[in-house]
Design a protein around this motif. Structure first.
Motif, PDB file in Angstrom:
ATOM      1  N   ASP A  66       0.590  -1.482  -0.009  1.00  0.00           N
ATOM      2  CA  ASP A  66       0.262   0.080  -0.125  1.00  0.00           C
ATOM      3  C   ASP A  66       0.998   1.184  -0.460  1.00  0.00           C
ATOM      4  O   ASP A  66       1.657   1.420   1.362  1.00  0.00           O
ATOM      5  CB  ASP A  66      -0.834  -0.420   1.377  1.00  0.00           C
ATOM      6  CG  ASP A  66      -1.315   1.531   0.984  1.00  0.00           C
ATOM      7  OD1 ASP A  66      -1.782   2.284   0.990  1.00  0.00           O
ATOM      8  OD2 ASP A  66      -2.669   0.632   1.596  1.00  0.00           O
ATOM      9  N   LYS A  74       0.784   4.411   0.689  1.00  0.00           N
ATOM     10  CA  LYS A  74       0.183   5.445   1.701  1.00  0.00           C
ATOM     11  C   LYS A  74       0.562   4.441   2.828  1.00  0.00           C
ATOM     12  O   LYS A  74       0.406   5.232   4.225  1.00  0.00           O
ATOM     13  CB  LYS A  74      -1.247   6.061   1.321  1.00  0.00           C
ATOM     14  CG  LYS A  74      -1.327   6.434   0.431  1.00  0.00           C
ATOM     15  CD  LYS A  74      -2.943   7.148   0.183  1.00  0.00           C
ATOM     16  CE  LYS A  74      -3.236   7.481  -0.796  1.00  0.00           C
ATOM     17  NZ  LYS A  74      -4.907   8.386  -0.882  1.00  0.00           N
ATOM     18  N   ASP A  75       0.595   3.442   3.294  1.00  0.00           N
ATOM     19  CA  ASP A  75       0.756   2.539   4.509  1.00  0.00           C
ATOM     20  C   ASP A  75       2.702   2.065   4.901  1.00  0.00           C
ATOM     21  O   ASP A  75       3.412   2.228   5.355  1.00  0.00           O
ATOM     22  CB  ASP A  75      -0.017   1.707   4.836  1.00  0.00           C
ATOM     23  CG  ASP A  75       0.198   0.627   5.994  1.00  0.00           C
ATOM     24  OD1 ASP A  75       0.990   1.672   6.739  1.00  0.00           O
ATOM     25  OD2 ASP A  75      -0.056   0.207   6.289  1.00  0.00           O
ATOM     26  N   ASP A  76       2.710   1.554   3.744  1.00  0.00           N
ATOM     27  CA  ASP A  76       4.062   0.791   3.755  1.00  0.00           C
ATOM     28  C   ASP A  76       5.432   1.308   2.798  1.00  0.00           C
ATOM     29  O   ASP A  76       6.106   1.574   3.184  1.00  0.00           O
ATOM     30  CB  ASP A  76       3.914  -0.768   2.832  1.00  0.00           C
ATOM     31  CG  ASP A  76       2.970  -1.520   3.079  1.00  0.00           C
ATOM     32  OD1 ASP A  76       2.944  -1.754   4.445  1.00  0.00           O
ATOM     33  OD2 ASP A  76       1.970  -2.227   2.075  1.00  0.00           O
ATOM     34  N   GLY A  89       4.644   5.539   3.878  1.00  0.00           N
ATOM     35  CA  GLY A  89       4.676   6.792   3.665  1.00  0.00           C
ATOM     36  C   GLY A  89       5.313   7.332   3.776  1.00  0.00           C
ATOM     37  O   GLY A  89       4.817   8.826   3.535  1.00  0.00           O
TER      38      GLY A  89
END
Length: 351
Positions: free
Chosen positions: A119, A121-123, A125
């Motif tokens: 992801d 925006k997550d992994d 970010g």
């Protein structure tokens, strides 16, 4: 905060649209790097390259350093082309004098099938946070370039486990397990498109894809894997970020210039193995051209730097659509004052 109108009217963005500019815009690949003493100090503070790239505040700091020193016409995000496979859990590391390596290389169809989809925006970010900080702190009107590696180039490191001279394992996968190879290329293309679109959402004004090892492939393998995967990215970004220009750079890929221009990108990076006059003749007005001074020139003398820089400018000739750059990344041994000579030479040329 930079206004969108000042970015749109910047020399860099106008050149990508092949509109007239009062002088050639310029930036340098790897302009935030070890040739700068301020970069070396920040990297020492971070403790390692990976910690530097993973710290948004420090990544912002080193991205801004060459802008503050030279006033380049564009900044490029400080990061690495291997961030995505790192986010896939392959165990990225950097060995002194050896470069990057992966603890868990991808060698079999089962390895390919097991790859997760990170992801952005997550992994990753921390990359998006770095983009936001850089965009906030850049001087008024200075565009920010986001980037990623091409699927083929990134795949070579994932498969070989480290840098390679012959890419034997990677080519073996393409030739011996084409179904798995296409699955890997498509997976990397889709995750790369997501990653780049997230950079745009965070504040990147233009994008660039680095195909550092496209020139190692036969024409057939290049078209089937490297070019096809880049086309897949271009198509997806046109849907998601239609107003964001994209530059494709393929080292050693001069024979494929027309194919790259046909992808629908806005700019092509050209390495130093081809005169810009030939590149311009071959692609016409379809795309802007970026390049292409040999980085080794910056290791010589001010007189040679001036002469070779003028030769590149003269090779492109008059008219819009040229962004001055190197034909590859600046090397660590370059004296910073030689870059100043380069900048002054380019800026003294009006047309």
């Amino acid at each position: 905060m930079t206004s969108s109108s000042s970015i749109k009217d910047s020399l860099f963005m106008k050149a990508l649209r092949r509109e007239p500019t009062e002088r050639r815009p310029m930036w340098l690949m790897r302009q935030a790097g070890r040739y700068l003493p301020e970069y070396r100090a920040t990297r020492a503070k971070a403790g390692s390259f990976l910690k530097l790239a993973g710290n948004p505040e420090l990544a912002c700091e080193v991205t801004l350093q060459p802008i503050e020193r030279y006033g380049f016409d564009a900044a490029i995000l400080f990061s690495d082309i291997l961030i995505l496979p790192h986010a896939m859990g392959l165990g990225l590391g950097f060995q002194a004098g050896e470069g990057p390596y992966f603890e868990r290389p991808v060698r079999t169809p089962d390895d390919v099938a097991a790859l997760p989809t990170p992801d952005p925006k997550d992994d990753t970010g921390y990359v998006m946070e770095a983009v936001r900080l850089i965009r906030r702190d850049l001087p008024e009107g200075t565009p920010l370039i986001g980037f990623a590696g091409s699927p083929w180039t990134v795949a070579t490191y994932m498969i070989e486990g480290r840098s390679s001279k012959d890419f034997a394992n990677a080519k073996k996968l393409l030739l011996g397990a084409p179904e798995a190879a296409h699955q890997l290329m498509n997976h990397l293309a889709d995750t790369t498109a997501d990653y780049l679109a997230a950079q745009v959402e965070a504040g990147a004004d233009a994008l660039m894809i680095f195909d550092s090892w496209g020139g190692a492939l036969s024409p057939t393998l290049y078209r089937d894997y490297s070019l096809a995967s880049q086309q897949r990215i271009v198509d997806r970004l046109k849907e998601r970020c239609p107003d964001t220009p994209l530059i494709l750079f393929g080292k050693g890929c001069g024979q494929h210039l027309e194919l790259l221009a046909d992808t629908g990108c806005q700019g092509l990076g050209v390495d130093w193995t081809m005169d810009l006059s030939e590149a311009r003749e071959r692609v016409g007005h379809r795309v802007a051209l970026q390049g292409n001074l040999d980085p080794a020139v910056l290791l010589t003398s001010p007189e040679i730097i001036q002469a070779e820089t003028r030769r590149v400018l003269d090779s492109f000739g008059d008219g819009p659509g040229h962004i001055f750059n190197l034909g590859h990344g600046i090397t660590p041994e370059v004296p910073p004052e030689h870059v100043e000579v380069l900048v002054e030479t380019v800026r003294s040329r009006t047309f």
